[in-house]
Motif scaffolding. Sequence first.
Motif, PDB file in Angstrom:
ATOM      1  N   ASP A 116      58.201  81.339 -24.865  1.00 42.80           N
ATOM      2  CA  ASP A 116      58.544  81.279 -26.282  1.00 42.80           C
ATOM      3  C   ASP A 116      59.843  82.049 -26.488  1.00 42.80           C
ATOM      4  OD1 ASP A 116      58.801  81.822 -28.999  1.00 42.80           O
ATOM      5  OD2 ASP A 116      56.717  82.380 -29.286  1.00 42.80           O
ATOM      6  N   ALA A 117      60.879  81.360 -26.965  1.00 40.18           N
ATOM      7  CA  ALA A 117      62.192  81.986 -27.121  1.00 40.18           C
ATOM      8  C   ALA A 117      62.149  83.172 -28.073  1.00 40.18           C
ATOM      9  CB  ALA A 117      63.206  80.950 -27.611  1.00 40.18           C
ATOM     10  N   VAL A 118      61.347  83.088 -29.120  1.00 42.86           N
ATOM     11  CA  VAL A 118      61.310  84.179 -30.097  1.00 42.86           C
ATOM     12  C   VAL A 118      60.622  85.410 -29.507  1.00 42.86           C
ATOM     13  CG1 VAL A 118      60.423  84.896 -32.341  1.00 42.86           C
ATOM     14  CG2 VAL A 118      61.451  82.638 -32.068  1.00 42.86           C
ATOM     15  N   THR A 119      59.516  85.201 -28.806  1.00 47.48           N
ATOM     16  CA  THR A 119      58.857  86.324 -28.141  1.00 47.48           C
ATOM     17  C   THR A 119      59.809  87.001 -27.167  1.00 47.48           C
ATOM     18  OG1 THR A 119      56.690  85.261 -28.340  1.00 47.48           O
ATOM     19  CG2 THR A 119      56.911  86.980 -26.677  1.00 47.48           C
ATOM     20  N   MET A 120      60.568  86.197 -26.417  1.00 47.16           N
ATOM     21  CA  MET A 120      61.526  86.773 -25.470  1.00 47.16           C
ATOM     22  C   MET A 120      62.639  87.516 -26.203  1.00 47.16           C
ATOM     23  SD  MET A 120      61.834  83.998 -22.371  1.00 47.16           S
ATOM     24  CE  MET A 120      62.523  82.688 -23.383  1.00 47.16           C
ATOM     25  N   ALA A 121      63.122  86.954 -27.319  1.00 48.63           N
ATOM     26  CA  ALA A 121      64.196  87.600 -28.075  1.00 48.63           C
ATOM     27  C   ALA A 121      63.736  88.931 -28.660  1.00 48.63           C
ATOM     28  CB  ALA A 121      64.684  86.675 -29.186  1.00 48.63           C
ATOM     29  N   HIS A 149      56.275  83.692 -36.957  1.00 47.82           N
ATOM     30  CA  HIS A 149      56.940  82.708 -36.104  1.00 47.82           C
ATOM     31  C   HIS A 149      55.933  81.754 -35.480  1.00 47.82           C
ATOM     32  CE1 HIS A 149      59.198  80.688 -33.074  1.00 47.82           C
ATOM     33  NE2 HIS A 149      58.491  81.227 -32.103  1.00 47.82           N
ATOM     34  N   LEU A 150      56.303  80.469 -35.455  1.00 48.27           N
ATOM     35  CA  LEU A 150      55.554  79.425 -34.755  1.00 48.27           C
ATOM     36  C   LEU A 150      56.499  78.786 -33.750  1.00 48.27           C
ATOM     37  CD1 LEU A 150      54.227  77.585 -37.961  1.00 48.27           C
ATOM     38  CD2 LEU A 150      53.147  79.528 -36.802  1.00 48.27           C
ATOM     39  N   HIS A 151      56.017  78.496 -32.551  1.00 48.24           N
ATOM     40  CA  HIS A 151      56.923  77.910 -31.561  1.00 48.24           C
ATOM     41  C   HIS A 151      56.378  76.580 -31.053  1.00 48.24           C
ATOM     42  CE1 HIS A 151      60.635  78.604 -29.317  1.00 48.24           C
ATOM     43  NE2 HIS A 151      60.062  77.937 -28.325  1.00 48.24           N
ATOM     44  N   HIS A 152      56.082  76.506 -29.769  1.00 45.77           N
ATOM     45  CA  HIS A 152      55.697  75.242 -29.147  1.00 45.77           C
ATOM     46  C   HIS A 152      54.218  74.996 -29.425  1.00 45.77           C
ATOM     47  CE1 HIS A 152      56.834  72.259 -25.900  1.00 45.77           C
ATOM     48  NE2 HIS A 152      55.559  72.018 -26.094  1.00 45.77           N
ATOM     49  N   GLU A 153      53.908  74.676 -30.671  1.00 47.19           N
ATOM     50  CA  GLU A 153      52.521  74.473 -31.088  1.00 47.19           C
ATOM     51  C   GLU A 153      52.381  73.069 -31.664  1.00 47.19           C
ATOM     52  OE1 GLU A 153      48.698  75.728 -31.077  1.00 47.19           O
ATOM     53  OE2 GLU A 153      50.394  77.001 -30.512  1.00 47.19           O
ATOM     54  N   ASP A 154      51.238  72.447 -31.393  1.00 47.22           N
ATOM     55  CA  ASP A 154      50.955  71.128 -31.954  1.00 47.22           C
ATOM     56  C   ASP A 154      49.855  71.278 -32.994  1.00 47.22           C
ATOM     57  OD1 ASP A 154      50.337  68.546 -32.596  1.00 47.22           O
ATOM     58  OD2 ASP A 154      50.025  67.852 -30.548  1.00 47.22           O
ATOM     59  N   ILE A 397      67.991  83.194 -34.102  1.00 43.43           N
ATOM     60  CA  ILE A 397      66.589  83.624 -34.180  1.00 43.43           C
ATOM     61  C   ILE A 397      66.499  85.007 -34.818  1.00 43.43           C
ATOM     62  CG2 ILE A 397      64.584  84.310 -32.801  1.00 43.43           C
ATOM     63  CD1 ILE A 397      65.433  82.169 -30.745  1.00 43.43           C
ATOM     64  N   LEU A 398      67.311  85.928 -34.331  1.00 45.19           N
ATOM     65  CA  LEU A 398      67.212  87.315 -34.785  1.00 45.19           C
ATOM     66  C   LEU A 398      67.745  87.500 -36.202  1.00 45.19           C
ATOM     67  CD1 LEU A 398      68.110  89.010 -31.400  1.00 45.19           C
ATOM     68  CD2 LEU A 398      65.870  88.921 -32.505  1.00 45.19           C
ATOM     69  N   ASN A 399      68.659  86.632 -36.648  1.00 46.25           N
ATOM     70  CA  ASN A 399      69.040  86.657 -38.063  1.00 46.25           C
ATOM     71  C   ASN A 399      67.811  86.479 -38.947  1.00 46.25           C
ATOM     72  OD1 ASN A 399      71.795  86.928 -37.551  1.00 46.25           O
ATOM     73  ND2 ASN A 399      72.209  84.735 -37.702  1.00 46.25           N
ATOM     74  N   ASN A 400      66.948  85.561 -38.539  1.00 50.02           N
ATOM     75  CA  ASN A 400      65.756  85.263 -39.331  1.00 50.02           C
ATOM     76  C   ASN A 400      64.808  86.446 -39.429  1.00 50.02           C
ATOM     77  OD1 ASN A 400      65.246  82.171 -40.166  1.00 50.02           O
ATOM     78  ND2 ASN A 400      66.609  82.269 -38.392  1.00 50.02           N
ATOM     79  N   VAL A 401      64.747  87.246 -38.373  1.00 53.73           N
ATOM     80  CA  VAL A 401      63.846  88.395 -38.368  1.00 53.73           C
ATOM     81  C   VAL A 401      64.181  89.358 -39.506  1.00 53.73           C
ATOM     82  CG1 VAL A 401      63.121  90.404 -37.026  1.00 53.73           C
ATOM     83  CG2 VAL A 401      63.398  88.196 -35.896  1.00 53.73           C
ATOM     84  N   LEU A 402      65.458  89.447 -39.858  1.00 55.12           N
ATOM     85  CA  LEU A 402      65.891  90.388 -40.894  1.00 55.12           C
ATOM     86  C   LEU A 402      65.768  89.824 -42.307  1.00 55.12           C
ATOM     87  CD1 LEU A 402      69.064  91.946 -39.219  1.00 55.12           C
ATOM     88  CD2 LEU A 402      66.739  92.882 -39.317  1.00 55.12           C
TER      89      LEU A 402
END
Length: 523
Positions: A116-121, A149-154, A397-402
């Motif tokens: 998950d890119a967000v978890t890694m970021a 955050h939601l990532h690779h989820e169906d 991604i990190l812009n969104n966190v703020l």
Amino acid sequence: MCCDTALAAHLFIPMDASMQADHLRAYGVVYAALQRDADVRWLLNYRGGSFVIDDDGTAAQMCKERGVSCSDMDKAEYKAIEKEMERGGNTFNIVKLEKAPKIAVYTPTNKKPWDDAVTMALTYAQIPFDKVYADDVLDGALDKYNWLHLHHEDFTGQLGKYWGQFHGVDWYVQEQNTQQAIAARHGFDKISKMQLAVVQKIRDFVGAGGNLFAMCSATETFDIALAAQNTDICEDVFDGDPLDPDYQEKLDYTQCFAFTGFRVYPNPVLYLHSDIDDFGAHIGQEAFDAFSLNVFPARPDPIPAMLTQDHTATIKGFMGQTTVFRTEKLKPGVLSLAGYPAPGSKSFYEARYIHGDYEKGTWTFYSGHDPEDFQHLVGDPPTDLSQHPNSPGYRLILNNVLLPAVKRVLVPKIACCDVQVAPVPETKLETVPQKVLPADISAPDTYNIYPAGDQLTLSINHNSTAAKNINNIERVVITNAEGKEFISQPVNAATASIDIRNLPPGMYMIKINGDYAGKLMKE
């Protein structure tokens, strides 16, 4: 550029391209300052979206330890920047960050064969977060957070549309069992009903003022689940009973956050959820694929500018189960933050990064899986962000966190004519379009499938490394996404040449000897 840890009036963290050693970890320093209730200001559209922190030496020391560039700034220097930004009118804005957001990442406890890119970021930037999943959401856990955050989820109940390729593989079986167990614990007889309940809880979280950020397939399937709440789009391999024959007509687009007018593809062997995505034009285009950020004024509404702060206006393209958003499928009022502009136009013909409001909250959808891995496949190792500390795609991604750190002010929406599209070099735009594109070949060690040079013929042959002990190609069948058969050609040879000139434009599934082999897009 290093900073002195001695006490200074302000600590300046530059975010332009040439002056910042680690853009991603800079966000972690900012977040830590908010946790300490330090005064933090975001200089929107100034030097890549730089930060100023009133610091007692703690942030400066953290920058030094984490390799983040910074410099001391006295009050006179800060006042000079203020005056410079004021002269720019609505282009610039100094936004005060009020609080450290409470962050949740929707992720299962069982390990899936992707990351998950967000978890890694967040991990790389050293920003703390909690993990939540379906049980937590259904039990009301989202009340504790203001960013999810939601990532690779169906969320459609179709288990990622992996049935055609992986339904006998251990991780897929485990995933199906896990989802069924969660559904049973909460009184649902189908995974799809449980997933809809999760989506509705998340919708209510946003409606109450929460901020939702989704990537990859979570973007598309979130809205599909909302639209399909009064019908059944799942084949029996997913829920034990047939789908509703009138599923398409019963979709309710008014329930969606972002998308409208889309068609869903229930075929279980088709690795595609709907026609929201237009991934086909991007296959094999890694060397040319790049999209542009819109440049927004930072006043009166700072949110679009916050979400698009970066040190470059051009982002490398990257694929995912949902790669792009067709702009004709976007609801009116959805703001396109980034995408692929047509030559000589401000308008995007495909969007990558979109944003909108729902009641008191906001949502942002970012297509693709990993900004530093063009085509991340199941089982691939995770990206090492220490090799990409200045990634423009990860900065989004990190812009969104703020986002929750800023006090929202309701202002009129920015009109399309108020934004400027950063141009993409013409060669990149001209190289992308193709007439026929092979896609997602599920057995690459068995067959090579590709369009011939005339784009009117599909060529199929055995991979030379796997040619031994393989039967001839007996028959090739091509169907559309709904399963309607367009071509059924007997072959009985080691190679096949399939005439596709009469295929209407669209997405098609390829079967060889009765087994799913891949799909193609004809434009």
